[in-house]
Scaffold this motif. Structure first.
Motif, PDB file in Angstrom:
ATOM      1  N   PRO A   1      27.775   6.682  90.476  1.00  0.00           N
ATOM      2  CA  PRO A   1      27.402   6.747  91.898  1.00  0.00           C
ATOM      3  C   PRO A   1      27.568   8.144  92.499  1.00  0.00           C
ATOM      4  CG  PRO A   1      28.898   4.908  91.521  1.00  0.00           C
ATOM      5  CD  PRO A   1      28.822   5.695  90.245  1.00  0.00           C
ATOM      6  N   THR A   2      28.608   8.868  92.089  1.00  0.00           N
ATOM      7  CA  THR A   2      28.817  10.220  92.620  1.00  0.00           C
ATOM      8  C   THR A   2      27.659  11.121  92.238  1.00  0.00           C
ATOM      9  OG1 THR A   2      31.219   9.993  92.593  1.00  0.00           O
ATOM     10  CG2 THR A   2      30.333  12.240  92.606  1.00  0.00           C
TER      11      THR A   2
ATOM     12  N   TRP B   1      35.137   2.596  85.323  1.00  0.00           N
ATOM     13  CA  TRP B   1      35.270   3.906  85.964  1.00  0.00           C
ATOM     14  C   TRP B   1      33.902   4.585  86.081  1.00  0.00           C
ATOM     15  CZ3 TRP B   1      34.204   8.944  84.842  1.00  0.00           C
ATOM     16  CH2 TRP B   1      34.771   9.899  85.698  1.00  0.00           C
ATOM     17  N   MET B   2      33.108   4.518  85.025  1.00  0.00           N
ATOM     18  CA  MET B   2      31.767   5.113  85.057  1.00  0.00           C
ATOM     19  C   MET B   2      30.926   4.476  86.164  1.00  0.00           C
ATOM     20  SD  MET B   2      31.333   7.543  82.764  1.00  0.00           S
ATOM     21  CE  MET B   2      29.585   7.650  82.415  1.00  0.00           C
TER      22      MET B   2
ATOM     23  N   ILE C   1      25.716  19.409  89.215  1.00  0.00           N
ATOM     24  CA  ILE C   1      26.242  18.462  88.223  1.00  0.00           C
ATOM     25  C   ILE C   1      27.485  19.041  87.562  1.00  0.00           C
ATOM     26  CG2 ILE C   1      25.805  17.384  85.980  1.00  0.00           C
ATOM     27  CD1 ILE C   1      22.834  17.166  86.889  1.00  0.00           C
ATOM     28  N   ASN C   2      27.417  20.286  87.121  1.00  0.00           N
ATOM     29  CA  ASN C   2      28.542  20.908  86.425  1.00  0.00           C
ATOM     30  C   ASN C   2      29.783  20.953  87.312  1.00  0.00           C
ATOM     31  OD1 ASN C   2      29.638  22.089  84.083  1.00  0.00           O
ATOM     32  ND2 ASN C   2      29.398  24.111  84.979  1.00  0.00           N
TER      33      ASN C   2
ATOM     34  N   THR D   1      33.121  18.517  86.355  1.00  0.00           N
ATOM     35  CA  THR D   1      34.463  19.035  86.074  1.00  0.00           C
ATOM     36  C   THR D   1      35.522  18.261  86.858  1.00  0.00           C
ATOM     37  OG1 THR D   1      33.572  21.227  85.619  1.00  0.00           O
ATOM     38  CG2 THR D   1      35.914  21.101  86.145  1.00  0.00           C
ATOM     39  N   ILE D   2      35.260  18.040  88.135  1.00  0.00           N
ATOM     40  CA  ILE D   2      36.208  17.305  88.977  1.00  0.00           C
ATOM     41  C   ILE D   2      36.359  15.869  88.485  1.00  0.00           C
ATOM     42  CG2 ILE D   2      36.571  16.380  91.312  1.00  0.00           C
ATOM     43  CD1 ILE D   2      35.006  18.945  92.292  1.00  0.00           C
ATOM     44  N   LEU D   3      35.237  15.220  88.189  1.00  0.00           N
ATOM     45  CA  LEU D   3      35.279  13.818  87.761  1.00  0.00           C
ATOM     46  C   LEU D   3      35.926  13.661  86.386  1.00  0.00           C
ATOM     47  CD1 LEU D   3      31.799  12.784  89.110  1.00  0.00           C
ATOM     48  CD2 LEU D   3      33.996  11.842  89.859  1.00  0.00           C
ATOM     49  N   MET D   4      35.692  14.608  85.487  1.00  0.00           N
ATOM     50  CA  MET D   4      36.310  14.508  84.155  1.00  0.00           C
ATOM     51  C   MET D   4      37.824  14.698  84.244  1.00  0.00           C
ATOM     52  SD  MET D   4      34.040  13.576  82.005  1.00  0.00           S
ATOM     53  CE  MET D   4      33.173  12.692  83.298  1.00  0.00           C
ATOM     54  N   ASP D   5      38.282  15.544  85.159  1.00  0.00           N
ATOM     55  CA  ASP D   5      39.724  15.663  85.389  1.00  0.00           C
ATOM     56  C   ASP D   5      40.290  14.338  85.889  1.00  0.00           C
ATOM     57  OD1 ASP D   5      39.730  18.295  84.576  1.00  0.00           O
ATOM     58  OD2 ASP D   5      39.791  19.128  86.611  1.00  0.00           O
TER      59      ASP D   5
END
Length: 99
Positions: free
Chosen positions: A28-29, A21-22, A70-71, A75-79
């Motif tokens: 890449p994002t 996933w990383m 980044i922040n 947040t979106i990616l951690m969700d």
């Protein structure tokens, strides 16, 4: 220099899924969002658990504006990660400033 650090505690049974996933999503994002960002990924050696491993992902950037970007995307990616791995991967983020 600023560092946006996210620490992950990943159950050992989910490490391969987390790393995939990383590599396919998070890294890449972040690299696409901020040109020239330096990304470093470490295993945290100070804390050892039988059933999980801790990792630190550090995004090194130059400005508060880059930190904001980044922040926002973190947040979106951690969700997304939580939806993907649930409690098999816990995380928290912190911001560091070079002195």
């Amino acid at each position: 220099m600023f560092i946006f650090n996210t620490t992950f505690s990943v159950q050992n049974t989910a490490i391969n899924n987390w790393r995939t996933w990383m590599d396919r999503n998070y890294l890449p994002t972040m690299q696409d969002m901020i040109q020239g960002i330096r990304v470093e990924l470490y295993e945290v050696m100070a804390v050892i658990h039988d059933d999980s491993t801790n990792f630190s992902c550090q995004l090194l950037c130059k400005s508060p504006e880059e930190l904001e970007t980044i922040n926002k995307y973190n947040t979106i990616l951690m969700d997304n990660l939580s939806g993907h791995l649930g409690e098999k991967c816990l995380h928290f983020s912190s911001i560091l400033k070079e002195i």
